[in-house]
Every structure is written in C-alpha cells, then in structure tokens.
Design an enzyme around this catalytic site. Sequence first.
Site, mmCIF file in Angstrom:
data_model
loop_
_atom_site.group_PDB
_atom_site.id
_atom_site.type_symbol
_atom_site.label_atom_id
_atom_site.label_comp_id
_atom_site.label_asym_id
_atom_site.label_seq_id
_atom_site.Cartn_x
_atom_site.Cartn_y
_atom_site.Cartn_z
ATOM 1 N N CYS A 116 0.848 -1.241 0.067
ATOM 2 C CA CYS A 116 0.132 -0.015 -0.058
ATOM 3 C C CYS A 116 0.788 1.275 0.141
ATOM 4 C CB CYS A 116 -0.989 -0.072 1.233
ATOM 5 S SG CYS A 116 -2.302 -1.421 0.902
ATOM 6 N N HIS A 256 -3.632 7.455 2.936
ATOM 7 C CA HIS A 256 -3.590 5.868 2.312
ATOM 8 C C HIS A 256 -5.062 5.495 2.870
ATOM 9 C CE1 HIS A 256 -3.798 1.983 0.932
ATOM 10 N NE2 HIS A 256 -3.611 1.594 2.298
ATOM 11 N N ASN A 286 -10.073 0.078 -0.297
ATOM 12 C CA ASN A 286 -8.617 0.287 -0.449
ATOM 13 C C ASN A 286 -8.156 -0.305 -1.743
ATOM 14 O OD1 ASN A 286 -5.979 -0.079 -0.041
ATOM 15 N ND2 ASN A 286 -6.120 -1.149 2.309
#
Length: 331
Positions: A116, A256, A286
């Site tokens: 990520c 994020h 996500n």
Amino acid sequence: MTKITAAISAVGKYVPDYILTNKELETYVETNDEWITSRTGIKERRILKGEGLGTSYMAIKAAEDLLQKSKGNAAEIDLVIVATATPDLPVASTAAYVASKIGAVNAFSYDLQAACSSFLYGMSTAASYIESGRYKKILLIGADKMSSIIDYKDRATCIIFGDGAGAALFEPNNEGLGLQDEYMRSDGIGRDFLRIEAGGSIMPPTLDTVKEKKHFVYQEGKTVFKYAVSNMADVSEKMLTRNNLTEEDIQWLVPHQANKRIIEATAKRVGVGSEKVMMNIHKYGNTTSATLPLLLADYEEQLKKGDNLIFAAFGGGFTWGAIYLKWAYNS
C-alpha cells in the site's frame, strides 16, 4: 543556481464500472452494511470484470486520462513507473507493457512494489530522478487489481479491497513547488501479519497451495490496524515538526485509504479538521497502490497552486512513510 524540485504537473484516473456494494457482499459472507461501514467507512468498491483484463488495463486507462486532460505527448516521457502489488505476470514488467501501449516509446520503465506504500515510494523515486537533472518527465502510475488476490469467502479481507488506478506526471519546477521533504520506513516483521503465503520462491505454486487457498491475501487485522495507526500518525506529525509547519499551514492531508478510523486517527494527530482530509474510501475501498493518486484525481479541482499537502501511507512488509509536497498548478 535555482534548485530543481519535482512537481506534479498532471493527474489521471480509472476505476472499473462494476460496483460491489456492501449489500452484495452480504450474499458472500456473514456481514452487513452497518457492520462494514462502522468499522471501515467503506460503502462500495469497484471490481474489474472481463477475461484477460489485469492491472495493466487500468494503468493504461489512467495514463490515457492524464495525457488527454493535459494534452501531453507520451513520446516525451522519460520513465514510466507502475507502482503495484498485483502485476499482470511474474517476471515480465507490467510497466514496460503499459509504456508501449500508451506510446511512451522513448521511456524506460519498471514496476515498484511496496504494497500500500508503493505509490508513496514511487513519488520519492520519481522526485529523485527529476532532482538529479537526468530526466524531465516521469509518469508514476499506482494500479492494483486486488480482486485477483482476494478470497471472497474471507470476511477479514473481501470487505476492504477494490480495484482501480491513478496516475501522476512529475516534471522539474524552478519555483520551489513540488516535493519538499520525505520520511520513509520499513520493518520486515510485517510479513508475519500481512502476506500471500504461496506463489513466491519460498512456496512455489502447487495443486495443494491452490486447494488450500494460499494464493489469497491473509491479514491479521488487529495487528495491522495497530501498526498502521501509530506509524502513519507518527510520520505525518514528523513532516510538520521537521518543516516547522502548523495545522494552519496544511491545506490537505492525503492519507492512504485503508480504513476510515486509521485516517481519522492520523488527522487527529496532525491536528487538521475533517474538511482538510482527502477521503474517497467510501466509494472505492482500499485500492492499495492506487489510493493516493485516486485522491489527487478526485480532489484535483479543489487544489490550488502553492497548497501544502501531506501524504501518508502504510502497507504490507511493513512499509510506511510521509511526504510533504507543494501543489504546482491551479486546475
């Protein structure tokens, strides 16, 4: 001599048409909309459907969107980086294929994998190339087809992830805009808590690894959440302290999009109100490497030249970090 900084000069995005809602997920696993929303902030996520379509498909679409909006010439691009945890194929570079398909015939290219944090690490990489003076135009794409590595019978992961891609073009700037500072970290303890067990050199694919579902993402949610909250908040706060910034100096926090509670905890530590926090997790879930550039694309019209942005990410590995960037243009 004026110092060269690396600024973002254009952004683009692509998300698939298919919307996987919380309501539909109720038919896959024991869950419900209220449970998912209250714990993650996610209402829906996009899923790439279609035979033979992988991460490169979305990366190409995002790059084409950027080039069309900016009226850019792909042949002028020096380097294409695809930040991704889900490359099309092992060995063969997804970035090389993307560069060829968009007409970046004069660029070299490669993939960058930090889960990520991939796009954040890619920003650092692109800025270093620009600041060196060797290259003028670097296309950084964050793209992931997370649906390809998710077990839709695993409630711990299937509610979280979605597919998408975002792109940013980095160019030299002589006005002091662009990337100002960064702080990157990693800790190998992370592989115990967030990983795909099979398919790599330790455990190559076999019939048994497929049957035992070892090619899907495994996540120990509570541990990852704890590390993510503390580390994203720490590095974001460090960016302010190190650059003598207060919350009033920050126009946008660009975090994020893993979990709404992690985002809120990071914002609280930095001291910025919700009106200064970019958020689209409710729409996309996500999207791993794509979260940061998708935020930029979604909020582009609200960004003004000179705005101070703090980027923060946390991913598997563990990998994490923060970047302080001054926005370089009015949309």
